[in-house]
Motif scaffolding. Structure first.
Motif, PDB file in Angstrom:
ATOM      1  N   VAL A 124      -5.345  13.018 -12.236  1.00  0.00           N
ATOM      2  CA  VAL A 124      -6.412  12.075 -11.862  1.00  0.00           C
ATOM      3  C   VAL A 124      -7.761  12.788 -11.692  1.00  0.00           C
ATOM      4  O   VAL A 124      -8.692  12.591 -12.474  1.00  0.00           O
TER       5      VAL A 124
ATOM      6  N   LEU B 185     -16.625  17.494   3.974  1.00  0.00           N
ATOM      7  CA  LEU B 185     -16.399  16.508   2.916  1.00  0.00           C
ATOM      8  C   LEU B 185     -17.382  15.331   3.005  1.00  0.00           C
ATOM      9  O   LEU B 185     -17.959  14.896   1.993  1.00  0.00           O
TER      10      LEU B 185
ATOM     11  N   SER C  68      -9.107  19.741  -0.943  1.00  0.00           N
ATOM     12  CA  SER C  68      -8.713  20.015   0.445  1.00  0.00           C
ATOM     13  C   SER C  68      -9.459  21.201   1.060  1.00  0.00           C
ATOM     14  O   SER C  68      -9.491  21.347   2.278  1.00  0.00           O
TER      15      SER C  68
ATOM     16  N   ALA D  28      -9.043   9.965  -4.918  1.00  0.00           N
ATOM     17  CA  ALA D  28      -7.641  10.132  -5.349  1.00  0.00           C
ATOM     18  C   ALA D  28      -7.042  11.279  -4.553  1.00  0.00           C
ATOM     19  O   ALA D  28      -6.921  12.403  -5.032  1.00  0.00           O
TER      20      ALA D  28
ATOM     21  N   SER E  96      -6.473  16.755  -8.912  1.00  0.00           N
ATOM     22  CA  SER E  96      -5.174  16.897  -9.585  1.00  0.00           C
ATOM     23  C   SER E  96      -5.373  16.882 -11.094  1.00  0.00           C
ATOM     24  O   SER E  96      -6.392  16.392 -11.605  1.00  0.00           O
TER      25      SER E  96
ATOM     26  N   ARG F 124      -3.869   9.954   0.790  1.00  0.00           N
ATOM     27  CA  ARG F 124      -3.772   9.817   2.254  1.00  0.00           C
ATOM     28  C   ARG F 124      -4.305   8.446   2.647  1.00  0.00           C
ATOM     29  O   ARG F 124      -5.473   8.141   2.346  1.00  0.00           O
TER      30      ARG F 124
ATOM     31  N   VAL G 277      -7.036  -0.288  -9.142  1.00  0.00           N
ATOM     32  CA  VAL G 277      -6.785   0.708 -10.194  1.00  0.00           C
ATOM     33  C   VAL G 277      -5.337   0.659 -10.705  1.00  0.00           C
ATOM     34  O   VAL G 277      -5.085   0.913 -11.886  1.00  0.00           O
TER      35      VAL G 277
HETATM   36  P1  NDP Z   1      -2.210  14.995  -5.780  1.00  0.00           P
HETATM   37  O1  NDP Z   1      -1.427  15.133  -4.517  1.00  0.00           O
HETATM   38  O2  NDP Z   1      -1.744  15.692  -6.993  1.00  0.00           O
HETATM   39  O3  NDP Z   1      -3.710  15.469  -5.505  1.00  0.00           O
HETATM   40  C1  NDP Z   1      -4.370  15.122  -4.318  1.00  0.00           C
HETATM   41  C2  NDP Z   1      -5.723  15.762  -4.306  1.00  0.00           C
HETATM   42  O4  NDP Z   1      -6.345  15.414  -3.062  1.00  0.00           O
HETATM   43  C3  NDP Z   1      -5.677  17.291  -4.375  1.00  0.00           C
HETATM   44  O5  NDP Z   1      -6.640  17.766  -5.277  1.00  0.00           O
HETATM   45  C4  NDP Z   1      -5.984  17.722  -2.948  1.00  0.00           C
HETATM   46  O6  NDP Z   1      -6.717  18.937  -2.858  1.00  0.00           O
HETATM   47  C5  NDP Z   1      -6.869  16.590  -2.471  1.00  0.00           C
HETATM   48  N1  NDP Z   1      -6.831  16.505  -1.004  1.00  0.00           N
HETATM   49  C6  NDP Z   1      -5.747  16.485  -0.219  1.00  0.00           C
HETATM   50  N2  NDP Z   1      -6.130  16.455   1.079  1.00  0.00           N
HETATM   51  C7  NDP Z   1      -7.478  16.449   1.083  1.00  0.00           C
HETATM   52  C8  NDP Z   1      -8.448  16.446   2.113  1.00  0.00           C
HETATM   53  N3  NDP Z   1      -8.098  16.448   3.397  1.00  0.00           N
HETATM   54  N4  NDP Z   1      -9.754  16.442   1.756  1.00  0.00           N
HETATM   55  C9  NDP Z   1     -10.124  16.447   0.452  1.00  0.00           C
HETATM   56  N5  NDP Z   1      -9.235  16.467  -0.568  1.00  0.00           N
HETATM   57  C10 NDP Z   1      -7.932  16.470  -0.249  1.00  0.00           C
HETATM   58  O7  NDP Z   1      -2.355  13.430  -6.011  1.00  0.00           O
HETATM   59  P2  NDP Z   1      -2.719  12.591  -7.349  1.00  0.00           P
HETATM   60  O8  NDP Z   1      -4.041  12.991  -7.856  1.00  0.00           O
HETATM   61  O9  NDP Z   1      -1.563  12.563  -8.244  1.00  0.00           O
HETATM   62  O10 NDP Z   1      -2.833  11.135  -6.704  1.00  0.00           O
HETATM   63  C11 NDP Z   1      -3.776  10.834  -5.688  1.00  0.00           C
HETATM   64  C12 NDP Z   1      -3.522   9.439  -5.176  1.00  0.00           C
HETATM   65  O11 NDP Z   1      -3.693   8.522  -6.239  1.00  0.00           O
HETATM   66  C13 NDP Z   1      -2.096   9.195  -4.667  1.00  0.00           C
HETATM   67  O12 NDP Z   1      -2.166   8.240  -3.605  1.00  0.00           O
HETATM   68  C14 NDP Z   1      -1.396   8.583  -5.848  1.00  0.00           C
HETATM   69  O13 NDP Z   1      -0.297   7.782  -5.450  1.00  0.00           O
HETATM   70  C15 NDP Z   1      -2.504   7.753  -6.410  1.00  0.00           C
HETATM   71  N6  NDP Z   1      -2.371   7.435  -7.828  1.00  0.00           N
HETATM   72  C16 NDP Z   1      -2.567   6.140  -8.154  1.00  0.00           C
HETATM   73  C17 NDP Z   1      -2.551   5.750  -9.460  1.00  0.00           C
HETATM   74  C18 NDP Z   1      -2.822   4.325  -9.761  1.00  0.00           C
HETATM   75  O14 NDP Z   1      -2.540   3.900 -10.851  1.00  0.00           O
HETATM   76  N7  NDP Z   1      -3.396   3.575  -8.819  1.00  0.00           N
HETATM   77  C19 NDP Z   1      -2.253   6.702 -10.544  1.00  0.00           C
HETATM   78  C20 NDP Z   1      -2.117   8.065 -10.107  1.00  0.00           C
HETATM   79  C21 NDP Z   1      -2.174   8.402  -8.774  1.00  0.00           C
HETATM   80  P3  NDP Z   1      -6.087  20.377  -3.295  1.00  0.00           P
HETATM   81  O15 NDP Z   1      -6.151  20.402  -4.798  1.00  0.00           O
HETATM   82  O16 NDP Z   1      -6.995  21.353  -2.656  1.00  0.00           O
HETATM   83  O17 NDP Z   1      -4.688  20.398  -2.775  1.00  0.00           O
END
Ligand code: NDP
Length: 280
Positions: free
Chosen positions: A168, A193, A188, A206, A165, A209, A259
């Motif tokens: 992150v 993986l 994804s 990050a 993303s 799921r 985090v």
């Molecule tokens: P996004 O939904 O924007 O991004 C998720 C990423 O995970 C995408 O790049 C996606 O790939 C990838 N992904 C999804 N499914 C799979 C899979 N099956 N295998 C491999 N990769 C996969 O989420 P964020 O980056 O915004 O946030 C991620 C997590 O971190 C969330 O749980 C969020 O709540 C948490 N978070 C926590 C913070 C904290 O302070 N603790 C701050 C920010 C976020 P693709 O690009 O191909 O779709």
């Protein structure tokens, strides 16, 4: 058994540093130089509201003046962008944060792009072509600090980031590269993986799921950073299956208490940096 990387304790240290920095700035440059933060909340999502309240409280404790602007769920994108424009042009406003997620009818991309970089306290507009990361994206900056505080040097290590993303995964990969790590970024569409995650000296997850990364996907002795924040029956759960991963890891972050509190602490770091820059 893995050593826990205690995000809460490190965050406390960071907050104390910011409080001192803010005190020093005001002592040297007067009350007008005090850092402040305008927090914009759209809608009534309970988790978002709680986060905004916590962030505002964090500000107060660190000598940063918070202002919360709450807008209704039905606020149009146009109205929200007008507000951002007004805040951008208001000389008294030093830092702007828009709590995500925003309702579906508002484009997150357009919203974040509208915030002036010199007021972007989340650091989402941080440049990726420079090692001059004075205002970095909060979560990656928080993770780097947690690694440093835990005595983990990323230089020369193989770091695997799961997630790409803009807020992150991508800035995390850049910060690791800037610190001489060898970086693999998975997403994804990544085939097999586990093949990648099993080769990580440092695994940063990050994905969004719950308990997605399991023990069989992790190398013995790896450092595991769980950015994920998912809610199951109202309780926070990470992206890492702590029960099966912890016995294999050398160091690991818990959820909650990892985090999350550090990301909030880095918002304060950025607010102070923006105010210091302004005072120059
Ligand atoms: P996004 O939904 O924007 O991004 C998720 C990423 O995970 C995408 O790049 C996606 O790939 C990838 N992904 C999804 N499914 C799979 C899979 N099956 N295998 C491999 N990769 C996969 O989420 P964020 O980056 O915004 O946030 C991620 C997590 O971190 C969330 O749980 C969020 O709540 C948490 N978070 C926590 C913070 C904290 O302070 N603790 C701050 C920010 C976020 P693709 O690009 O191909 O779709």
């Amino acid at each position: 058994m893995a050593t826990l990387i205690d995000g809460k304790a490190i965050a406390q240290k960071v907050k104390e540093e910011v409080a001192l920095g803010s005190q020093k700035l005001v002592a040297e440059r007067g009350e007008d130089a005090r850092p402040n933060m305008t927090l914009v909340l759209v809608g009534s999502d309970a988790v978002s509201k709680r986060l905004v309240d916590l962030k505002a409280k964090d500000c107060e404790a660190a000598g940063i003046t918070p202002t919360v602007i709450a807008m209704s769920e039905s606020t149009s994108e146009e109205k929200l962008l007008r507000l951002i424009d007004r805040l951008n042009r208001d000389d008294d406003v030093k830092a702007i944060l828009c709590q995500l997620p925003v309702p579906d009818h508002i484009s997150t991309k357009r919203l974040l792009a509208a915030i002036a970089p010199e007021k972007d306290v989340d650091g989402f507009s941080a440049r990726i072509d420079s090692d001059d990361y004075d205002v970095a994206a909060c979560t990656p900056a928080a993770v780097m600090r947690m690694l440093r505080e835990s005595g983990v040097d990323v230089a020369g290590k193989h770091c695997v980031v799961v997630g790409r993303s803009n807020i992150v995964g991508k800035p995390m990969a850049i910060q690791l590269l800037l610190n001489d790590a060898t970086v693999t970024v998975c997403h994804s569409k990544t085939a097999d993986l586990a093949e990648h995650t099993r080769r990580a000296d440092i695994l940063i997850v990050a994905v969004g799921r719950p308990r997605f990364i399991t023990g069989d996907m992790v190398k013995e002795g790896a450092v595991v950073i769980d950015v994920g924040m998912n809610y199951i029956e109202g309780r926070p759960v990470g992206d890492v299956d702590f029960a099966s991963v912890e016995p294999k890891a050398s160091k690991i972050t818990p959820v909650p208490g990892g985090v999350g509190p550090m990301t909030r602490a880095y918002l304060l770091v950025n607010a102070l940096t923006l105010a210091e820059r302004r005072a120059k």
